[in-house]
Design a protein around this motif. Structure first.
Motif, PDB file in Angstrom:
ATOM      1  N   LEU A 169      33.714  26.677  10.743  1.00 38.51           N
ATOM      2  CA  LEU A 169      33.280  27.213   9.453  1.00 38.51           C
ATOM      3  C   LEU A 169      31.793  26.956   9.246  1.00 38.51           C
ATOM      4  CD1 LEU A 169      34.945  28.334   6.946  1.00 38.51           C
ATOM      5  CD2 LEU A 169      34.346  26.171   5.913  1.00 38.51           C
ATOM      6  N   LYS A 170      31.373  25.766   9.718  1.00 39.40           N
ATOM      7  CA  LYS A 170      29.960  25.404   9.547  1.00 39.40           C
ATOM      8  C   LYS A 170      29.077  26.407  10.292  1.00 39.40           C
ATOM      9  CE  LYS A 170      27.840  21.735  11.529  1.00 39.40           C
ATOM     10  NZ  LYS A 170      27.843  20.322  11.867  1.00 39.40           N
ATOM     11  N   TRP A 171      29.445  26.687  11.556  1.00 46.62           N
ATOM     12  CA  TRP A 171      28.644  27.619  12.337  1.00 46.62           C
ATOM     13  C   TRP A 171      28.700  29.016  11.758  1.00 46.62           C
ATOM     14  CZ3 TRP A 171      24.924  25.783  14.804  1.00 46.62           C
ATOM     15  CH2 TRP A 171      25.009  24.530  15.394  1.00 46.62           C
ATOM     16  N   MET A 172      29.917  29.371  11.271  1.00 49.52           N
ATOM     17  CA  MET A 172      30.060  30.697  10.675  1.00 49.52           C
ATOM     18  C   MET A 172      29.194  30.790   9.413  1.00 49.52           C
ATOM     19  SD  MET A 172      33.659  32.550  10.377  1.00 49.52           S
ATOM     20  CE  MET A 172      33.968  32.261   8.664  1.00 49.52           C
ATOM     21  N   SER A 173      29.213  29.682   8.597  1.00 48.04           N
ATOM     22  CA  SER A 173      28.408  29.664   7.367  1.00 48.04           C
ATOM     23  C   SER A 173      26.940  29.782   7.711  1.00 48.04           C
ATOM     24  CB  SER A 173      28.613  28.358   6.602  1.00 48.04           C
ATOM     25  OG  SER A 173      29.945  28.144   6.377  1.00 48.04           O
ATOM     26  N   LEU A 174      26.532  29.094   8.795  1.00 43.48           N
ATOM     27  CA  LEU A 174      25.119  29.157   9.189  1.00 43.48           C
ATOM     28  C   LEU A 174      24.729  30.581   9.565  1.00 43.48           C
ATOM     29  CD1 LEU A 174      24.540  25.912  11.281  1.00 43.48           C
ATOM     30  CD2 LEU A 174      23.426  26.567   9.159  1.00 43.48           C
ATOM     31  N   LYS A 175      25.657  31.240  10.323  1.00 45.26           N
ATOM     32  CA  LYS A 175      25.355  32.623  10.727  1.00 45.26           C
ATOM     33  C   LYS A 175      25.292  33.533   9.512  1.00 45.26           C
ATOM     34  CE  LYS A 175      27.451  32.214  15.251  1.00 45.26           C
ATOM     35  NZ  LYS A 175      28.712  32.378  15.931  1.00 45.26           N
ATOM     36  N   ILE A 176      26.302  33.356   8.608  1.00 44.96           N
ATOM     37  CA  ILE A 176      26.324  34.200   7.395  1.00 44.96           C
ATOM     38  C   ILE A 176      25.074  33.932   6.564  1.00 44.96           C
ATOM     39  CG2 ILE A 176      27.538  34.602   5.207  1.00 44.96           C
ATOM     40  CD1 ILE A 176      30.157  34.113   6.757  1.00 44.96           C
ATOM     41  N   GLY A 177      24.705  32.607   6.446  1.00 40.15           N
ATOM     42  CA  GLY A 177      23.512  32.226   5.676  1.00 40.15           C
ATOM     43  C   GLY A 177      22.271  32.878   6.250  1.00 40.15           C
ATOM     44  N   ALA A 178      22.159  32.833   7.595  1.00 37.92           N
ATOM     45  CA  ALA A 178      20.980  33.426   8.239  1.00 37.92           C
ATOM     46  C   ALA A 178      20.953  34.933   7.981  1.00 37.92           C
ATOM     47  CB  ALA A 178      21.010  33.146   9.736  1.00 37.92           C
ATOM     48  N   GLY A 179      22.155  35.548   8.069  1.00 35.32           N
ATOM     49  CA  GLY A 179      22.254  36.989   7.803  1.00 35.32           C
ATOM     50  C   GLY A 179      21.849  37.287   6.366  1.00 35.32           C
TER      51      GLY A 179
END
Ligand code: ADP
Length: 607
Positions: free
Chosen positions: A296-306
């Motif tokens: 979830l953390k990595w997914m959140s980071l990707k979503i955040g970057a997006g």
């Protein structure tokens, strides 16, 4: 920083902060939900396992009672105790009967490995394992307890054979009297089947059952998930006790940050069974539990970057839509300031920026009208100034000839008729002569000033230093004149330059009471402009007259000084005709300095 960059910057900072804060909150919330649900699952699994272990123990207790009951009324043991000579024929037959009985029981209950029948001293007098006959089992605690009249279930660690098994022990009576005891060895297969079921425990989870073999060493009586060896011993880590020791200490609770036997971080639910003194640990590795949170953390980071990228694009579009119209207005304002009065701003939006553009255009229209009015007024003013100057010129010119006549008459009166006049008449004639002279001077000044009205500032090349040297020559007797050597050459009318410096020199001498009158002429660089100066050591000018003395007919000269108040007005007019400025600085009774600039006359600069 440009407005566009500022908007982008603010949006990105705010967006990044929001994304980071939301991400962190979301991550920790999800992490605590995951831990909570894993904890709940471990607690319920652990409770269920404990319940099933207790059922297994109950079943063993029942089996023990069954064996005990079968052998309870057994007089053979009594007789053996009574006539206990082991090689006696009777005893041998008794023993055979008991052995037959216990062998039958072993067949009935498959989990039984061996049954030993012990006499009062704890010595095996009959056994399913012939090797155990005559072995004294009283060294074992639970055998001693059985011989003391107590039923017991214990796990036994058989280190030499690398195995653990359960021992059931109980006393045997005949007619109410203790005759000895029984010791049953059973397998731990039931327990192993139970702990070998990893349902609900993911890839790293397991249940282990352990018992203490000393204060700081515990031993598993079931095998572990990854190491299938039977006896697994662990030593207590005093600074961070392993979960097994927490369970063996009687704790029955959930730990979300414990260590397992391999010192891995685990979430564990501990249970304790007091009858057998077993600790039960049901655990899952923390890395496995938190794997979804990590994902979830990595997914959140990707979503955040997006999200930040999208925000960047949006803020770029927004800032452009704000800044573009402002730039248009700025460009238009620049062009208008350069004289392009027809320039208007084209913004078709209906928002505040559209309103700003409309207001700007209206303001420009008003400015254009005001400018046109001003130009008309200036033309009018110019016209009236010209007529005034013409008038002044004509009047002063025309007044000159009657005044000359008056002067001639005064002169005639003074030479031919002086004797006929009384003393008072002579004085009056003298005053009249002075006043007419003054009037003549004033009229001359007006004429000179009026002539400057038509002034076209010519730009012939002028060697200023040379001019000043020739002007200073006749004044040498009246004052000491210093002319700096680095004066720049000018493109200026020779006559006007002479007129300018003549007036300043005359004033510097006229308004000076020093014994040695000193005048200094020079020029200084002030940024891009060159400032000329004429300094004297005269009477000085009071500060409140600094501006006034440049107006026509304004004189602040001490009484008795022949002053018309025209000289500095002429100087100012000449300086301004070359786009310059003039001002004075003075210290009372010490001297004055007249400064002026001549931008349009400047030809070469001084070093
Ligand atoms: P005028 O031609 O009569 O001298 P100006 O217009 O030249 O008149 O000067 C105006 C007044 O400024 C003078 O009356 C005098 O009081 C003052 N003034 C001008 N130059 C100087 C100077 N160098 N030192 C002191 N006072 C001065």
């Amino acid at each position: 920083m440009k407005l566009k960059t500022e908007i982008l910057f603010v949006f990105l900072i705010v967006g990044a902060c929001l994304t980071i804060v939301t991400g962190i909150l979301y991550f920790y919330n999800a992490r605590s939900i995951i831990l909570h649900s894993a904890g709940n699952q471990l607690e319920s699994l652990s409770a269920a396992k404990k319940h099933r272990i207790e059922s297994i123990i109950s079943k063993k207790e029942e089996e023990l009672r069954l064996v005990q009951n079968r052998l309870f009324q057994n007089q053979h043991l009594y007789h053996l105790n009574m006539y206990g000579k082991l090689n006696d024929t009777l005893c041998v037959s008794y023993r055979k009967l008991i052995t037959k009985n216990i062998k039958k029981l072993t067949k009935e209950i498959p989990s039984f490995r061996n049954i030993h029948v012990l006499n009062k001293a704890g010595v095996a007098i009959a056994s399913t394992d012939t090797g155990a006959i005559n072995f004294n089992f009283s060294i074992l605690d639970f055998v001693q307890q059985a011989l003391a009249g107590q039923n017991n279930i214990s796990s036994f660690i058989d280190e030499p054979n690398d195995n653990a098994y359960l021992c059931l022990s109980a006393p045997l009576y005949f007619k109410g009297n203790l005759q000895g005891g029984i010791l049953i060895e059973t397998t731990t297969d039931d327990l192993k089947t139970l702990t070998g079921d990893y349902t609900g425990l993911g890839n790293t989870g397991e249940t282990v059952i352990a018992q203490l073999i000393s204060d700081s060493v515990a031993c598993f009586i079931t095998s572990t998930r990854n190491e299938k060896k039977n006896l697994h011993k662990i030593t207590l880590n005093k600074s961070a006790p392993q979960a097994v020791f927490l369970a063996l200490a009687g704790n029955e609770k959930l730990y979300l940050d414990a260590n397992d036997y391999g010192n891995q971080k685990i979430a564990t639910s501990c249970r304790y069974i007091s009858t057998t003194q077993w600790g039960i640990v049901t655990k899952i590795d923390m890395t496995e539990i938190l794997a979804p949170a990590e994902e979830l953390k990595w997914m959140s980071l990707k979503i955040g970057a997006g999200a930040l990228m999208v925000l960047f694009v949006l803020s770029f579009i927004l800032s452009s839509s704000i800044v573009k119209p402002i730039n248009k207005i700025t460009d238009a304002a620049k062009e208008i300031s350069q004289g392009k009065w027809t320039r208007r701003v084209e913004i078709n939006s209906t928002n505040e920026l559209g309103d700003l553009a409309n207001s700007f255009n209206k303001m420009t229209d008003t400015l254009v009208k005001t400018q046109e009015n001003l130009e008309l007024k200036l033309i009018e003013l110019d016209r009236s100034n010209t007529s005034l100057e013409k008038f002044a010129f004509v009047v002063s010119h025309d007044l000159k000839s009657p005044l000359n006549t008056v002067l001639s008459i005064i002169e005639l009166l003074g030479t031919n008729h002086l004797g006929t006049l009384t003393e008072e008449g002579r004085q009056m004639l003298s005053i009249l002569s002075q006043k007419v002279d003054h009037m003549k001077e004033m009229i001359g000044g007006i004429l000179e000033f009026a002539r400057l009205g038509n002034l076209q500032p010519t730009t012939e090349l002028l060697d200023l230093k040379q001019l000043l040297l020739s002007m200073a020559q006749p004044l040498r007797e009246q004052a000491y004149i210093e002319i700096c050597s680095d004066l720049p050459k000018l493109k200026m009318s020779n006559i006007l330059a002479e007129q300018l410096f003549q007036n300043l020199f005359t004033n510097a001498i006229k308004y000076n009471r020093s014994e040695t009158k000193k005048i200094k002429v020079g020029a200084n660089r002030d940024g891009k402009t060159i400032v000329y100066y004429v300094t004297d050591n005269g009477i000085g000018v009071q500060e409140n007259y600094y501006d006034k003395i440049f107006d026509i007919f304004q004189t602040v000269a001490p009484k008795g000084t022949d002053s018309t108040g025209i000289g500095l007005a002429i100087v100012k007019k000449i300086v301004e005709s070359y786009g310059g400025k003039i001002w004075v600085k003075s210290t009372h009774a010490e001297g004055s300095t007249f400064f002026f600039t001549l931008p349009q006359a400047l030809f070469t600069s001084i070093g």
